[in-house]
Design a protein around this motif. Sequence first.
Motif, PDB file in Angstrom:
ATOM      1  N   ASP A 174      33.597  33.873  40.081  1.00  0.00           N
ATOM      2  CA  ASP A 174      33.950  32.650  40.800  1.00  0.00           C
ATOM      3  C   ASP A 174      33.732  32.876  42.294  1.00  0.00           C
ATOM      4  N   ASN A 175      33.751  31.781  43.041  1.00  0.00           N
ATOM      5  CA  ASN A 175      33.601  31.856  44.496  1.00  0.00           C
ATOM      6  C   ASN A 175      35.008  31.889  45.118  1.00  0.00           C
ATOM      7  N   TYR A 176      35.400  33.051  45.622  1.00  0.00           N
ATOM      8  CA  TYR A 176      36.755  33.220  46.167  1.00  0.00           C
ATOM      9  C   TYR A 176      36.817  32.921  47.665  1.00  0.00           C
ATOM     10  N   HIS A 192      47.271  36.397  46.520  1.00  0.00           N
ATOM     11  CA  HIS A 192      47.119  37.859  46.459  1.00  0.00           C
ATOM     12  C   HIS A 192      47.296  38.459  47.859  1.00  0.00           C
ATOM     13  N   GLU A 193      46.605  37.880  48.835  1.00  0.00           N
ATOM     14  CA  GLU A 193      46.689  38.428  50.200  1.00  0.00           C
ATOM     15  C   GLU A 193      48.106  38.295  50.744  1.00  0.00           C
ATOM     16  N   ALA A 194      48.774  37.184  50.415  1.00  0.00           N
ATOM     17  CA  ALA A 194      50.153  36.985  50.875  1.00  0.00           C
ATOM     18  C   ALA A 194      51.088  37.990  50.210  1.00  0.00           C
ATOM     19  N   TYR A 303      42.271  36.999  37.701  1.00  0.00           N
ATOM     20  CA  TYR A 303      42.872  37.865  38.729  1.00  0.00           C
ATOM     21  C   TYR A 303      42.397  39.311  38.551  1.00  0.00           C
ATOM     22  N   GLY A 304      42.278  39.744  37.295  1.00  0.00           N
ATOM     23  CA  GLY A 304      41.741  41.082  37.023  1.00  0.00           C
ATOM     24  C   GLY A 304      40.328  41.214  37.584  1.00  0.00           C
ATOM     25  N   ASP A 305      39.530  40.177  37.404  1.00  0.00           N
ATOM     26  CA  ASP A 305      38.161  40.175  37.935  1.00  0.00           C
ATOM     27  C   ASP A 305      38.189  40.204  39.462  1.00  0.00           C
ATOM     28  N   TYR A 306      39.088  39.443  40.054  1.00  0.00           N
ATOM     29  CA  TYR A 306      39.216  39.423  41.522  1.00  0.00           C
ATOM     30  C   TYR A 306      39.561  40.823  42.041  1.00  0.00           C
ATOM     31  N   LEU A 307      40.489  41.489  41.363  1.00  0.00           N
ATOM     32  CA  LEU A 307      40.904  42.831  41.813  1.00  0.00           C
ATOM     33  C   LEU A 307      39.757  43.837  41.673  1.00  0.00           C
ATOM     34  N   THR A 309      36.481  43.190  41.739  1.00  0.00           N
ATOM     35  CA  THR A 309      35.336  42.911  42.614  1.00  0.00           C
ATOM     36  C   THR A 309      35.758  42.739  44.063  1.00  0.00           C
ATOM     37  N   GLY A 310      37.040  42.681  44.323  1.00  0.00           N
ATOM     38  CA  GLY A 310      37.523  42.388  45.674  1.00  0.00           C
ATOM     39  C   GLY A 310      37.150  40.975  46.094  1.00  0.00           C
ATOM     40  N   GLY A 311      36.861  40.113  45.124  1.00  0.00           N
ATOM     41  CA  GLY A 311      36.507  38.726  45.443  1.00  0.00           C
ATOM     42  C   GLY A 311      35.105  38.580  45.994  1.00  0.00           C
TER      43      GLY A 311
END
Length: 337
Positions: A174-176, A192-194, A303-307, A309-311
């Motif tokens: 996805d486009n984060y 996540h950042e918060a 969220y697992g994918d975000y973590l 790839t770091g978004g």
Amino acid sequence: MSMQSDSRIFVAGGSGMVGSAILRRLQAGGHTHLLAPSSSELDLTDQSAVRRFFHAERPEYVFLAAAVVGGIHANATYPADFITSNLEIQMNTIQSAFATGATKLLFLGSSCIYPRDAPQPIREEYLLTGPLEPTNEPYAVAKIAGIKLCESFNRQFGTNFVSAMPTNLYGPNDNYDPMNGHVLPALVRRFHEAAQAKAAEVTVWGTGEPRREFLYVDDLADACLFLMNEYDGPGIVNVGTGEDQTIAELAAVVSDVVGFKGRIRFDASKPDGTPRKLLDLSKLHALGWRHTTTLREGIALAYGDYLRTGGRTPGTGVDSVEARLQPRAGAEVLPPP
Ligand code: GDP
């Protein structure tokens, strides 16, 4: 006729969120002759390049999952990019699929093609019965043109070009981007950042009251293979979960999944967009397909994918399109008006 394991299958947009999910699903299904050039190998907005590709590779099945996409802010900021690039991609791919005798093409539209004030849940026949939501009208008009291209080739030439209308999608690749992405990936990143920063508050755009339906992209990919193999009927087909929730409810689930402990604030100075767009799935369910991933499961997977790839995922960002709209080398440059 169904796709065979050695059928030549072209996934246009194979590096984007939807196309990469379709490729994963095709590979899992044992399909071996997969064509998925990246956008640097094949620029789908370049008509002669697309023609050359189709004449060389002669794909039998085409998944048209390439598009320039973005959230409510990107649509407001880059309307010319959204309408131009999507019209070009669709024209080039659909015309070339016809010219080289493709057996079947599946075009992916979007639920934003329906009138802003359509009755809910939205049935396929509500297309073109009322005015569109203004925040993404240029994108929606391009997608409606894609549907009409498919229908017109079918009517005039007897092709088998079908169109699926997915609801809001999310998942791997996805486009984060916090400004240009859609709400779900934007909130995954922001919460996540918060949570990392132990911030007291996260701001969510709009009133929190609009309702949206979200489908995990691997479920969409499964539906696309199902439609490619099973559906030859006339008319577009909605693809979704049949369930929606408010943006406030979505924010609460994302907050919980990423472990944010602070407060959620709504910024009503940001646009809400369309109040609701829940799809009616009677047609798809009657054909025999249903989604399997719940929203909470899907958000946990995303969220697992975000973590992992770091978004930073490739995807079809808007930035690349701005550069592309500059005159191509060798193209005729018109003087400014
Ligand atoms: P839409 O479904 O075409 O309206 O596209 P979006 O996914 O961009 O927005 C869906 C809804 O989420 C709108 O009501 C937005 O105002 C709201 N929203 C809340 N926070 C955000 C955010 O950070 N990014 C985006 N894109 N939308 C947000």
